[in-house]
Write a protein that holds these residues in place. Structure first.
Motif, PDB file in Angstrom:
ATOM      1  N   MET A  64       0.825  -1.214   0.000  1.00  0.00           N
ATOM      2  CA  MET A  64       0.000   0.000   0.000  1.00  0.00           C
ATOM      3  C   MET A  64       0.857   1.261   0.000  1.00  0.00           C
ATOM      4  N   ALA A  65       2.014   1.185   0.650  1.00  0.00           N
ATOM      5  CA  ALA A  65       2.893   2.352   0.712  1.00  0.00           C
ATOM      6  C   ALA A  65       3.461   2.714  -0.656  1.00  0.00           C
ATOM      7  N   THR A  66       3.498   1.751  -1.571  1.00  0.00           N
ATOM      8  CA  THR A  66       4.063   2.017  -2.888  1.00  0.00           C
ATOM      9  C   THR A  66       3.023   2.510  -3.887  1.00  0.00           C
ATOM     10  N   VAL A  67       1.768   2.486  -3.490  1.00  0.00           N
ATOM     11  CA  VAL A  67       0.690   2.909  -4.384  1.00  0.00           C
ATOM     12  C   VAL A  67       0.328   4.354  -4.059  1.00  0.00           C
ATOM     13  N   PRO A  68       0.285   5.219  -5.041  1.00  0.00           N
ATOM     14  CA  PRO A  68      -0.075   6.602  -4.767  1.00  0.00           C
ATOM     15  C   PRO A  68      -1.462   6.684  -4.127  1.00  0.00           C
ATOM     16  N   MET A  69      -1.585   7.538  -3.127  1.00  0.00           N
ATOM     17  CA  MET A  69      -2.851   7.689  -2.427  1.00  0.00           C
ATOM     18  C   MET A  69      -3.841   8.431  -3.317  1.00  0.00           C
ATOM     19  N   LEU A 106      -0.768  -0.330  11.078  1.00  0.00           N
ATOM     20  CA  LEU A 106       0.102   0.825  10.935  1.00  0.00           C
ATOM     21  C   LEU A 106       0.068   1.691  12.189  1.00  0.00           C
ATOM     22  N   ALA A 107      -1.120   1.952  12.705  1.00  0.00           N
ATOM     23  CA  ALA A 107      -1.236   2.765  13.915  1.00  0.00           C
ATOM     24  C   ALA A 107      -0.566   2.078  15.104  1.00  0.00           C
ATOM     25  N   ASN A 108      -0.754   0.785  15.233  1.00  0.00           N
ATOM     26  CA  ASN A 108      -0.177   0.030  16.342  1.00  0.00           C
ATOM     27  C   ASN A 108       1.341  -0.056  16.222  1.00  0.00           C
ATOM     28  N   ALA A 109       1.822  -0.458  15.070  1.00  0.00           N
ATOM     29  CA  ALA A 109       3.261  -0.636  14.876  1.00  0.00           C
ATOM     30  C   ALA A 109       4.006   0.692  14.995  1.00  0.00           C
ATOM     31  N   GLU A 114      10.203   2.600  14.442  1.00  0.00           N
ATOM     32  CA  GLU A 114      10.498   3.904  13.870  1.00  0.00           C
ATOM     33  C   GLU A 114      10.111   4.006  12.394  1.00  0.00           C
ATOM     34  N   HIS A 115      10.402   2.963  11.613  1.00  0.00           N
ATOM     35  CA  HIS A 115      10.074   3.039  10.183  1.00  0.00           C
ATOM     36  C   HIS A 115       8.564   3.031   9.953  1.00  0.00           C
ATOM     37  N   MET A 116       7.819   2.337  10.797  1.00  0.00           N
ATOM     38  CA  MET A 116       6.359   2.347  10.660  1.00  0.00           C
ATOM     39  C   MET A 116       5.799   3.700  11.109  1.00  0.00           C
ATOM     40  N   ASP A 117       6.433   4.313  12.121  1.00  0.00           N
ATOM     41  CA  ASP A 117       5.986   5.626  12.549  1.00  0.00           C
ATOM     42  C   ASP A 117       6.254   6.654  11.455  1.00  0.00           C
ATOM     43  N   ALA A 118       7.371   6.509  10.766  1.00  0.00           N
ATOM     44  CA  ALA A 118       7.673   7.419   9.647  1.00  0.00           C
ATOM     45  C   ALA A 118       6.645   7.248   8.535  1.00  0.00           C
ATOM     46  N   ARG A 119       6.246   6.009   8.265  1.00  0.00           N
ATOM     47  CA  ARG A 119       5.232   5.742   7.239  1.00  0.00           C
ATOM     48  C   ARG A 119       3.890   6.345   7.666  1.00  0.00           C
TER      49      ARG A 119
END
Length: 188
Positions: A64-69, A106-109, A114-119
């Motif tokens: 999902m992170a690689t797909v434009p929102m 995503l919210a939990n991780a 740190e990398h999930m928080d950055a995402r």
């Protein structure tokens, strides 16, 4: 000394997995993101996919992170109608089990990784910026007199959708979306 993350084979397999996951997501939706299907599509062993992303929710989050929102891009006028359409589309996406899983994960991780928080921060910043810009422009054109600052109004618009989908595990109907938009301010 070369670490595994610097190893060209590691990088190639990670890229192949990401590309396969993205292609499957775009072609078949979030339910298509499984270790087996991604491995088959990438032409690599399933164990390799597990080595990079041990859990399916992590793999889906990466895809999902690689797909434009698609949400809140290119605001239209009248802004109220555009906002209702965009929030309804977001609510329909949050109705999907896999999207709920990713949003919750995503919210939990993000609390511990740190990398999930950055995402999470990147996603939140983008969503907030798009909505804030649209609401500021609508306010400048005299389309709406917001009851809160545009940035806060953006949170007030999206927050209930997220709450309904992830905390209640329910759906947000069209009438509720329209009511949310109407509560943001006085629309002309």
């Amino acid at each position: 000394m070369e670490t595994p993350r610097d190893d060209p084979r590691f990088l190639r397999s990670r890229e192949a997995i990401g590309g396969a996951a993205r292609a499957l997501l775009l072609a078949h939706g979030p339910g298509a993101i499984t270790h087996a299907r991604v491995a088959e599509h990438a032409g690599i062993a399933r164990a390799t996919v597990y080595r990079h992303w041990p859990r399916t929710d992590q793999l889906l989050a990466e895809a999902m992170a690689t797909v434009p929102m698609p949400f809140f891009d290119a605001p239209g006028t009248p802004t109220r109608d555009w906002l209702v359409r965009e929030l309804t589309a977001l609510a329909r996406q949050l109705d999907l089990h896999d999207v709920r899983v990713v949003a919750t994960t995503l919210a939990n991780a993000a609390l511990w990784e740190e990398h999930m928080d950055a995402r999470r921060a990147g996603f939140a910043d983008l969503l907030t910026a798009r909505l804030t810009e649209a609401l500021e422009a609508a306010q400048a054109r005299g389309e709406v007199e917001l009851h809160a600052a545009p940035r806060d109004a953006a949170a007030l618009a999206v927050g209930p959708l997220y709450y309904r989908a992830t905390i209640e595990r329910g759906t947000t109907d069209d009438a509720t979306v329209a009511a949310l938009v109407d509560h943001l301010g006085r629309w002309s």
